[in-house]
Design an enzyme around this catalytic site. Sequence first.
Site, PDB file in Angstrom:
ATOM      1  N   GLY A 133       0.830  -1.198   0.000  1.00 32.28           N
ATOM      2  CA  GLY A 133       0.000   0.000   0.000  1.00 32.28           C
ATOM      3  C   GLY A 133       0.864   1.248   0.000  1.00 32.28           C
ATOM      4  N   CYS A 134       0.229   2.378  -0.297  1.00 33.15           N
ATOM      5  CA  CYS A 134       0.973   3.638  -0.407  1.00 33.15           C
ATOM      6  C   CYS A 134       1.516   4.095   0.943  1.00 33.15           C
ATOM      7  CB  CYS A 134       0.097   4.715  -1.033  1.00 33.15           C
ATOM      8  SG  CYS A 134      -1.579   4.822  -0.353  1.00 33.15           S
ATOM      9  N   TYR A 135       0.657   4.143   1.960  1.00 34.17           N
ATOM     10  CA  TYR A 135       1.147   4.547   3.290  1.00 34.17           C
ATOM     11  C   TYR A 135       2.239   3.597   3.792  1.00 34.17           C
ATOM     12  CZ  TYR A 135      -2.796   7.848   3.842  1.00 34.17           C
ATOM     13  OH  TYR A 135      -3.688   8.887   3.701  1.00 34.17           O
ATOM     14  N   THR A 170       4.360   1.850   2.190  1.00 30.64           N
ATOM     15  CA  THR A 170       5.606   2.053   1.450  1.00 30.64           C
ATOM     16  C   THR A 170       6.369   3.242   2.016  1.00 30.64           C
ATOM     17  OG1 THR A 170       4.763   1.081  -0.612  1.00 30.64           O
ATOM     18  CG2 THR A 170       6.577   2.662  -0.804  1.00 30.64           C
ATOM     19  N   SER A 171       5.686   4.362   2.197  1.00 26.61           N
ATOM     20  CA  SER A 171       6.355   5.575   2.672  1.00 26.61           C
ATOM     21  C   SER A 171       6.860   5.427   4.103  1.00 26.61           C
ATOM     22  CB  SER A 171       5.394   6.772   2.582  1.00 26.61           C
ATOM     23  OG  SER A 171       4.321   6.648   3.510  1.00 26.61           O
TER      24      SER A 171
END
Length: 400
Positions: free
Chosen positions: A203-205, A207-208
């Site tokens: 997911g995007c969150y 990953t960051s």
Amino acid sequence: MCSLSSFNSICTRSCFLECQDEIKYSKARKLCVRASVVTSTPQSLHIEEIQARKFEKFRVGVLGASGYTGSEIIRLLANHPNFQITMMTADRKAGQSIGSVFPHLVKQDLPDLVAVKDADFSDVDAVFCCLPHGTTQEIIKGLPSSLKIVDLSADFRLQDVGEYEEWYGQPHVAQELQKEAVYGLTELSRSEIENARLIANPGCYPTSIQLPLVPLIKANLIEVKNIIIDSKSGVSGAGRGAKEANLYTEIAEGIHSYGVTRHRHVPEIEQGLSEAAKLKVTVSFTPHLMPMSRGMQSTIYVEMAHGVSTDDLYQHLSNFYEKEEFVIMLKKNEVPHTRHVRGSNYCLMNVFPDRIPGRAIIISVIDNLVKGASGQALQNLNLMMGIPENTGLLTVPLFP
């Protein structure tokens, strides 16, 4: 380390190299590999094999091509020398051209959209699955076992199927496939990704958040207690579906907190951090939608281990990602901004001392649709197909 100006210079040089020679296979830096962790490097392949793969073509299908992540896959593949889209699905848009659904793609010579039930999977070598969670399991379960699959939904990210049911409100119907799935955080799992058939794209969150935290946890440089994460995303992270909460008047001129204590990315974040720590990690995570179309920033507050300084954190992350193509530590005191990664597969990060003694602040920024979704998915499929993972991803960030 890279300053913001030198980072832009790197991006420009990378784009120039791509335009001149597609991908320069002989340059280790542009192959985006770290010799210490990658097995399919030029050193481990014969020159003849490398040259053959440079011109090898693979047929690719995109399931769920009418969503934001699907359209980003198509945009990124437009200049990919090895992947050709031969099939795209979108049940509600079946029969339409991609240009009628996304006018910015009107010049792409692509097949019309079809319903999933009418898709011919004998004509593809690999599939990007950009369908909603829940839908994906049934469809992937029925795909030919010969296909390479990168799933951008959440369906195969959680190793514990019971945890999936708890957070997503429905039982997992492809539990045998879940055992096979590899979690595809590229920079941290290359060898597993290379040999996988099914990738659960992060997911995007997560990953960051995991890119900065996992190396620090593994090195025992930070405590795993009291990790506080404040993340902000562009509205595209909520998908393309029509929802009241995503209307202009609901989002514009304000900050929209949501999923407080119960966001579905929480178990994914904690799973990755717990694996790194080899014990159960619980975090405080609050996401927010921002009045912008794309971009993501995670501001992470951590307690350092005894005797550790922010310089130690900075140096470790700098060394860890020194040879990476897409993860860049900025110079000390330079603040990462989402506008400097827009449209690209880059992650910029930095470490700052907190005013509270013994604590540090980490800031990480990505484009939620690229490194947070479709760009990382392409990076993973490149690895799975045995071609340099930066192929098709050397786009310079769009600014202003």
